[in-house]
Design an enzyme around this catalytic site. Structure first.
Site, PDB file in Angstrom:
ATOM      1  N   ASP A 179      37.863  92.478  48.941  1.00 57.12           N
ATOM      2  CA  ASP A 179      38.674  91.296  49.223  1.00 57.12           C
ATOM      3  C   ASP A 179      38.962  90.560  47.913  1.00 57.12           C
ATOM      4  O   ASP A 179      38.208  90.661  46.936  1.00 57.12           O
ATOM      5  CB  ASP A 179      37.992  90.377  50.240  1.00 57.12           C
ATOM      6  CG  ASP A 179      36.674  89.794  49.744  1.00 57.12           C
ATOM      7  OD1 ASP A 179      35.901  90.533  49.082  1.00 57.12           O
ATOM      8  OD2 ASP A 179      36.404  88.613  50.002  1.00 57.12           O
ATOM      9  N   GLU A 190      33.375  88.713  50.205  1.00 58.34           N
ATOM     10  CA  GLU A 190      32.694  88.080  49.074  1.00 58.34           C
ATOM     11  C   GLU A 190      33.416  86.823  48.609  1.00 58.34           C
ATOM     12  O   GLU A 190      32.775  85.842  48.223  1.00 58.34           O
ATOM     13  CB  GLU A 190      32.592  89.080  47.918  1.00 58.34           C
ATOM     14  CG  GLU A 190      31.547  88.703  46.862  1.00 58.34           C
ATOM     15  CD  GLU A 190      32.065  87.744  45.799  1.00 58.34           C
ATOM     16  OE1 GLU A 190      31.253  87.145  45.087  1.00 58.34           O
ATOM     17  OE2 GLU A 190      33.308  87.594  45.668  1.00 58.34           O
TER      18      GLU A 190
END
Length: 377
Positions: free
Chosen positions: A72, A130
């Protein structure tokens, strides 16, 4: 022999996986790992996509090395970008795109570094959470790994930790982060008659003055001094002649291994009791401080840097938080990755030569760590 990480890095960048969206990024990772003999499991926790992959070479007794990372990314932002943020374009030897350094490039480099055969066990914990709240990602995958008997002997997090040159910094710990919201209650009244009121702003000012007057410490062997920062003071008072009934402040404390969130909470409560008996205190800890002390694992990483980069790395614990704070509860963990100069910026980029050098570094890490004893790291 390591493979070229560039095509894989480009394929990952071309997935617009702005947290918590995946946009096919984990499928790209899976497609790269299965031909190398990895068993791949997709894990979804509260709508967060994650991937765990593992390969154990039969007949070998080497340790278990896990690589942790994320696919991500943060949004492109307002720019200005000179390239398409999710184009994966190469110009003049530079790879551009959101995630080029943080950290799709690192994921691609590690996968490209994995040899076709190796002793022991290699696994990858790749999350899509994250850059977001980090509640459905690494922390949940680790719980699943423990239940499945997959906790590694050591873990390398591929965050872009290098400061100026590749391999110049290995992060062996991180400071903890504690957020505090303090609300001091008083008695509302007319500002011309302060004797009939109890001004909470005055009490809050004394609290903040006490908290900031003396440093909490001067640092420890591996950490810089703890930092307490006032991030907001808010009264919400539209009138000029009214003493408000309450006042609120917010703090962020980045703390070293001399403290815990619990001990800092007690410190705050003591100061509040002295200056503001009527108060509310809300605490939120996003991670305790942790440290992987020098030992076989850290020494193996240092040897890998020397072999691949020709320099002596510095052991560091600075910066913000990362998913290593969750991993540290289970096994020794360290962070080693690309130069992070452009992460989260417009035109995020990494030189293709550096991406390939990172692959060589990770190949050296794999070679150095998979011959270590499987315990006592």
């Amino acid at each position: 022999m390591a493979r070229d990480p560039l095509p894989l890095a480009q394929a990952l960048i071309r997935c617009a996986s702005v947290t918590p969206a995946d946009d096919g990024a984990l499928a790209v990772v899976e497609a790269a790992l299965r031909p190398l003999g990895f068993a791949v499991t997709h894990l979804d926790f509260d709508g967060t996509p994650n991937l765990f992959a593992i390969r154990t070479t039969p007949g070998t007794n080497g340790p278990h090395l896990c690589f942790a990372g994320h696919t991500d990314v943060v949004p492109p932002g307002a720019g200005p970008w000179t390239v398409e943020p999710f184009g994966g374009e190469v110009r003049d030897g530079i790879l551009y795109g959101r995630g080029a350094t943080d950290m799709k490039g690192g994921v691609a480099a590690f996968i490209a570094a994995i040899p076709e055969a190796s002793p022991g066990t290699i696994s990858l914990l790749i999350t899509g959470d994250e850059e977001g709240p980090a509640t459905g990602g690494t922390v949940r995958v680790l719980e699943w790994m423990q239940a499945q008997g997959h906790i590694p002997d050591m873990c390398l997090v591929g965050e872009p930790t290098s400061k100026v040159a590749l391999g110049d910094t290995i992060k062996v710990g991180r400071r903890g982060s504690l957020n505090a919201t303090i609300t001091v209650h008083g008695t509302q009244g007319h500002s011309a008659y302060p004797q009939r009121a109890d001004n909470p702003i005055h009490r809050l000012v004394r609290v903040l003055a006490t908290l900031t007057a003396t440093p909490l410490d001067t640092g420890s062997a591996f950490f810089e001094a703890t930092s307490l920062q006032v991030t907001s003071v808010d009264v919400g008072n539209p009138a000029t002649n009214v003493i408000p009934g309450s006042a609120t402040a917010r703090l962020n404390i980045r703390f070293n291994d001399l403290h815990s969130s619990a001990s800092l909470g007690e410190h705050l409560r003591g100061v509040l009791a002295e200056h503001a008996p009527r108060h509310e205190l809300e605490l939120s800890c996003s991670g305790e401080s942790f440290l992987t002390r020098p030992g076989p694992f850290v020494e193996a990483l240092k040897r890998a840097v020397r072999a691949a980069c020709g320099r002596e790395p510095t052991l560091d614990t600075g910066g913000g938080t990362s998913d290593a704070r969750f991993i540290s509860r289970y096994c020794p963990v360290a962070e080693l990755g690309a130069v992070g100069a452009t992460m989260h910026k417009a035109d995020e980029q990494t030189p293709v030569a550096e991406l390939r050098a990172l692959t060589a570094l990770y190949a050296a890490v794999i070679a150095e760590t998979l011959v270590l004893p499987g315990s006592g790291l």
